[in-house]
Design a protein around this motif. Structure first.
Motif, PDB file in Angstrom:
ATOM      1  N   LEU A 125      44.727  10.322 -17.157  1.00 19.54           N
ATOM      2  CA  LEU A 125      43.747  10.588 -15.891  1.00 19.54           C
ATOM      3  C   LEU A 125      44.645  11.431 -14.983  1.00 19.54           C
ATOM      4  O   LEU A 125      45.737  11.252 -14.720  1.00 19.54           O
ATOM      5  CB  LEU A 125      43.777   9.287 -15.289  1.00 19.54           C
ATOM      6  CG  LEU A 125      42.558   8.321 -16.166  1.00 19.54           C
ATOM      7  CD1 LEU A 125      42.431   7.115 -15.449  1.00 19.54           C
ATOM      8  CD2 LEU A 125      41.385   8.939 -16.204  1.00 19.54           C
ATOM      9  N   LEU A 126      44.179  12.379 -14.275  1.00 21.20           N
ATOM     10  CA  LEU A 126      44.508  13.173 -13.256  1.00 21.20           C
ATOM     11  C   LEU A 126      43.703  12.880 -11.941  1.00 21.20           C
ATOM     12  O   LEU A 126      42.653  13.691 -12.132  1.00 21.20           O
ATOM     13  CB  LEU A 126      44.389  14.570 -13.836  1.00 21.20           C
ATOM     14  CG  LEU A 126      45.470  14.957 -14.913  1.00 21.20           C
ATOM     15  CD1 LEU A 126      45.049  16.344 -15.365  1.00 21.20           C
ATOM     16  CD2 LEU A 126      46.762  14.893 -14.740  1.00 21.20           C
ATOM     17  N   PRO A 127      44.239  12.149 -11.063  1.00 21.98           N
ATOM     18  CA  PRO A 127      43.432  12.168  -9.884  1.00 21.98           C
ATOM     19  C   PRO A 127      43.402  13.316  -8.907  1.00 21.98           C
ATOM     20  O   PRO A 127      44.633  14.086  -8.973  1.00 21.98           O
ATOM     21  CB  PRO A 127      44.003  11.036  -9.048  1.00 21.98           C
ATOM     22  CG  PRO A 127      45.083  10.399 -10.230  1.00 21.98           C
ATOM     23  CD  PRO A 127      45.357  11.529 -11.106  1.00 21.98           C
ATOM     24  N   LYS A 128      42.444  13.826  -8.340  1.00 17.96           N
ATOM     25  CA  LYS A 128      42.357  14.901  -7.511  1.00 17.96           C
ATOM     26  C   LYS A 128      41.588  14.352  -6.308  1.00 17.96           C
ATOM     27  O   LYS A 128      40.345  14.096  -6.474  1.00 17.96           O
ATOM     28  CB  LYS A 128      41.836  16.289  -8.212  1.00 17.96           C
ATOM     29  CG  LYS A 128      42.714  16.623  -9.305  1.00 17.96           C
ATOM     30  CD  LYS A 128      42.249  17.792 -10.064  1.00 17.96           C
ATOM     31  CE  LYS A 128      43.296  18.383 -10.997  1.00 17.96           C
ATOM     32  NZ  LYS A 128      42.828  19.494 -11.540  1.00 17.96           N
ATOM     33  N   PRO A 129      41.718  14.809  -5.038  1.00 10.08           N
ATOM     34  CA  PRO A 129      40.983  14.421  -3.865  1.00 10.08           C
ATOM     35  C   PRO A 129      39.869  15.418  -3.557  1.00 10.08           C
ATOM     36  O   PRO A 129      39.825  16.349  -4.189  1.00 10.08           O
ATOM     37  CB  PRO A 129      41.940  14.786  -2.754  1.00 10.08           C
ATOM     38  CG  PRO A 129      42.911  15.712  -3.132  1.00 10.08           C
ATOM     39  CD  PRO A 129      43.117  15.605  -4.786  1.00 10.08           C
ATOM     40  N   ILE A 130      39.033  14.802  -2.976  1.00  9.21           N
ATOM     41  CA  ILE A 130      37.716  15.281  -2.491  1.00  9.21           C
ATOM     42  C   ILE A 130      37.605  15.473  -0.988  1.00  9.21           C
ATOM     43  O   ILE A 130      37.849  14.352  -0.230  1.00  9.21           O
ATOM     44  CB  ILE A 130      36.521  14.672  -3.295  1.00  9.21           C
ATOM     45  CG1 ILE A 130      36.426  15.066  -4.685  1.00  9.21           C
ATOM     46  CG2 ILE A 130      35.124  15.348  -2.571  1.00  9.21           C
ATOM     47  CD1 ILE A 130      35.528  14.398  -5.357  1.00  9.21           C
ATOM     48  N   ALA A 131      37.144  16.616  -0.453  1.00  8.80           N
ATOM     49  CA  ALA A 131      37.005  16.430   1.074  1.00  8.80           C
ATOM     50  C   ALA A 131      35.723  17.151   1.270  1.00  8.80           C
ATOM     51  O   ALA A 131      35.345  18.146   0.888  1.00  8.80           O
ATOM     52  CB  ALA A 131      37.881  17.431   1.718  1.00  8.80           C
ATOM     53  N   ILE A 132      34.832  16.100   2.094  1.00  9.49           N
ATOM     54  CA  ILE A 132      33.530  16.685   2.347  1.00  9.49           C
ATOM     55  C   ILE A 132      33.459  16.958   3.950  1.00  9.49           C
ATOM     56  O   ILE A 132      33.819  15.804   4.819  1.00  9.49           O
ATOM     57  CB  ILE A 132      32.505  15.409   2.167  1.00  9.49           C
ATOM     58  CG1 ILE A 132      32.474  15.252   0.647  1.00  9.49           C
ATOM     59  CG2 ILE A 132      31.023  15.862   2.572  1.00  9.49           C
ATOM     60  CD1 ILE A 132      32.305  16.169  -0.324  1.00  9.49           C
ATOM     61  N   GLY A 133      33.421  18.190   4.630  1.00 10.61           N
ATOM     62  CA  GLY A 133      33.381  18.420   5.889  1.00 10.61           C
ATOM     63  C   GLY A 133      32.453  17.758   6.782  1.00 10.61           C
ATOM     64  O   GLY A 133      31.409  17.064   6.320  1.00 10.61           O
ATOM     65  N   ALA A 134      32.606  17.749   8.033  1.00 11.88           N
ATOM     66  CA  ALA A 134      31.788  17.278   9.146  1.00 11.88           C
ATOM     67  C   ALA A 134      30.478  18.071   8.971  1.00 11.88           C
ATOM     68  O   ALA A 134      30.409  19.365   8.562  1.00 11.88           O
ATOM     69  CB  ALA A 134      32.491  17.443  10.365  1.00 11.88           C
ATOM     70  N   LYS A 135      29.561  17.371   9.260  1.00 12.42           N
ATOM     71  CA  LYS A 135      28.043  17.831   8.999  1.00 12.42           C
ATOM     72  C   LYS A 135      27.474  18.288   7.766  1.00 12.42           C
ATOM     73  O   LYS A 135      26.761  19.251   7.606  1.00 12.42           O
ATOM     74  CB  LYS A 135      27.942  18.853  10.400  1.00 12.42           C
ATOM     75  CG  LYS A 135      28.267  18.431  11.744  1.00 12.42           C
ATOM     76  CD  LYS A 135      28.040  19.316  12.697  1.00 12.42           C
ATOM     77  CE  LYS A 135      28.320  18.871  14.176  1.00 12.42           C
ATOM     78  NZ  LYS A 135      28.714  19.671  14.804  1.00 12.42           N
ATOM     79  N   ALA A 136      28.336  18.157   6.749  1.00 13.74           N
ATOM     80  CA  ALA A 136      27.834  18.717   5.337  1.00 13.74           C
ATOM     81  C   ALA A 136      27.063  17.949   4.709  1.00 13.74           C
ATOM     82  O   ALA A 136      26.791  16.547   5.243  1.00 13.74           O
ATOM     83  CB  ALA A 136      29.123  18.715   4.586  1.00 13.74           C
ATOM     84  N   TRP A 137      26.047  18.090   3.931  1.00 17.81           N
ATOM     85  CA  TRP A 137      25.243  17.476   3.179  1.00 17.81           C
ATOM     86  C   TRP A 137      25.345  17.634   1.635  1.00 17.81           C
ATOM     87  O   TRP A 137      25.143  18.732   1.228  1.00 17.81           O
ATOM     88  CB  TRP A 137      23.746  17.908   3.771  1.00 17.81           C
ATOM     89  CG  TRP A 137      22.686  16.808   2.788  1.00 17.81           C
ATOM     90  CD1 TRP A 137      22.655  15.841   2.282  1.00 17.81           C
ATOM     91  CD2 TRP A 137      21.523  17.440   2.779  1.00 17.81           C
ATOM     92  NE1 TRP A 137      21.413  15.661   1.828  1.00 17.81           N
ATOM     93  CE2 TRP A 137      20.769  16.563   2.131  1.00 17.81           C
ATOM     94  CE3 TRP A 137      20.475  18.519   3.324  1.00 17.81           C
ATOM     95  CZ2 TRP A 137      19.203  16.744   1.753  1.00 17.81           C
ATOM     96  CZ3 TRP A 137      19.435  18.650   2.872  1.00 17.81           C
ATOM     97  CH2 TRP A 137      18.743  17.939   2.230  1.00 17.81           C
ATOM     98  N   ILE A 138      25.476  16.683   1.110  1.00 17.67           N
ATOM     99  CA  ILE A 138      25.526  16.395  -0.231  1.00 17.67           C
ATOM    100  C   ILE A 138      24.000  15.868  -0.815  1.00 17.67           C
ATOM    101  O   ILE A 138      23.904  14.728  -0.703  1.00 17.67           O
ATOM    102  CB  ILE A 138      26.706  15.658  -1.167  1.00 17.67           C
ATOM    103  CG1 ILE A 138      27.899  16.106  -0.593  1.00 17.67           C
ATOM    104  CG2 ILE A 138      26.655  15.784  -2.723  1.00 17.67           C
ATOM    105  CD1 ILE A 138      28.393  17.568  -0.700  1.00 17.67           C
ATOM    106  N   ALA A 139      23.217  16.836  -1.384  1.00 20.87           N
ATOM    107  CA  ALA A 139      21.920  16.278  -1.731  1.00 20.87           C
ATOM    108  C   ALA A 139      21.712  15.458  -2.791  1.00 20.87           C
ATOM    109  O   ALA A 139      22.724  15.345  -3.432  1.00 20.87           O
ATOM    110  CB  ALA A 139      20.924  17.384  -1.673  1.00 20.87           C
ATOM    111  N   ALA A 140      20.467  14.878  -2.980  1.00 20.43           N
ATOM    112  CA  ALA A 140      20.451  13.959  -3.981  1.00 20.43           C
ATOM    113  C   ALA A 140      20.882  14.417  -5.457  1.00 20.43           C
ATOM    114  O   ALA A 140      20.564  15.203  -5.632  1.00 20.43           O
ATOM    115  CB  ALA A 140      18.839  13.535  -4.077  1.00 20.43           C
ATOM    116  N   GLU A 141      21.555  13.297  -6.143  1.00 13.20           N
ATOM    117  CA  GLU A 141      22.030  13.649  -7.446  1.00 13.20           C
ATOM    118  C   GLU A 141      22.713  14.870  -7.754  1.00 13.20           C
ATOM    119  O   GLU A 141      22.751  15.318  -8.719  1.00 13.20           O
ATOM    120  CB  GLU A 141      20.860  13.534  -8.363  1.00 13.20           C
ATOM    121  CG  GLU A 141      20.112  12.203  -8.288  1.00 13.20           C
ATOM    122  CD  GLU A 141      18.845  12.186  -9.293  1.00 13.20           C
ATOM    123  OE1 GLU A 141      18.949  13.285 -10.219  1.00 13.20           O
ATOM    124  OE2 GLU A 141      17.811  11.330  -9.306  1.00 13.20           O
TER     125      GLU A 141
END
Length: 186
Positions: A125-141
């Motif tokens: 396994l290779l863990p890698k970080p994720i950053a979702i910025g302020a006011k961002a939207w990841i839509a359905a699915e």
């Protein structure tokens, strides 16, 4: 405990990618979330924040986590004020996942904070970080891959798949996701 502390001393020899302590914490978390989190009524966001904080998550006081969200390892989750993990979201936080203020991760989206080394005979396994910025939207699915940053105010459209960084205030969609247009700043 950081992810590096949790790793085996030599996982390249085919042993587990995470220590026994780390795996036991995940087991305890799964039991607690399965009984006390998933079964809680939808409006009980404060209760679920409390459970996540007990297991090491760093959450803003107004963050909302829906009961059917799946969080793999709470100590690697950080959420800002008014951030949302919607129903059925898979938050596979093998490494840090940071969700900024007012960011929304909609129903059944997948934040995948890890992959495998295809050239390793043990397929570690290779863990890698994720950053979702302020006011961002990841839509359905939608799917956000390992190591990706979604900038402030950016949108990833429904069922979009992103495996590279999304600049702020842009709308991306598709599989693989591509820029659709700029988004008005507010």
């Amino acid at each position: 405990m950081t992810l590096l502390d949790a790793r085996q001393s030599n996982p390249r020899e085919g042993g587990p990618s995470f220590s026994l302590r780390h795996r036991l914490l995940r087991l305890a978390w799964g039991v607690v979330w399965g009984i006390l989190g998933r079964l809680s009524p939808v409006p009980f966001h404060g209760w679920r924040r409390c459970l996540l904080r007990l297991f090491g998550a760093r959450l803003g006081g107004t963050a909302r986590i829906y009961p059917t969200a799946e969080i793999w390892y709470p100590p690697n989750l950080t959420m800002g004020e008014h951030a949302v993990l919607g129903p059925g979201v898979i938050c596979y936080c093998m490494d840090r996942i940071t969700i900024g203020d007012y960011a929304i991760v909609s129903q059944r989206s997948h934040l995948c904070g890890g992959t495998h080394d295809p050239d390793d005979p043990h397929f570690q396994l290779l863990p890698k970080p994720i950053a979702i910025g302020a006011k961002a939207w990841i839509a359905a699915e939608a799917f956000v891959g390992p190591g990706v940053s979604v900038g402030e105010g950016a949108i990833l459209g429904a069922r979009g798949v992103v495996v590279k960084d999304v600049p702020g205030w842009e709308i991306w969609a598709g599989n693989p996701a591509r820029k659709f247009r700029d988004r008005k700043r507010f």
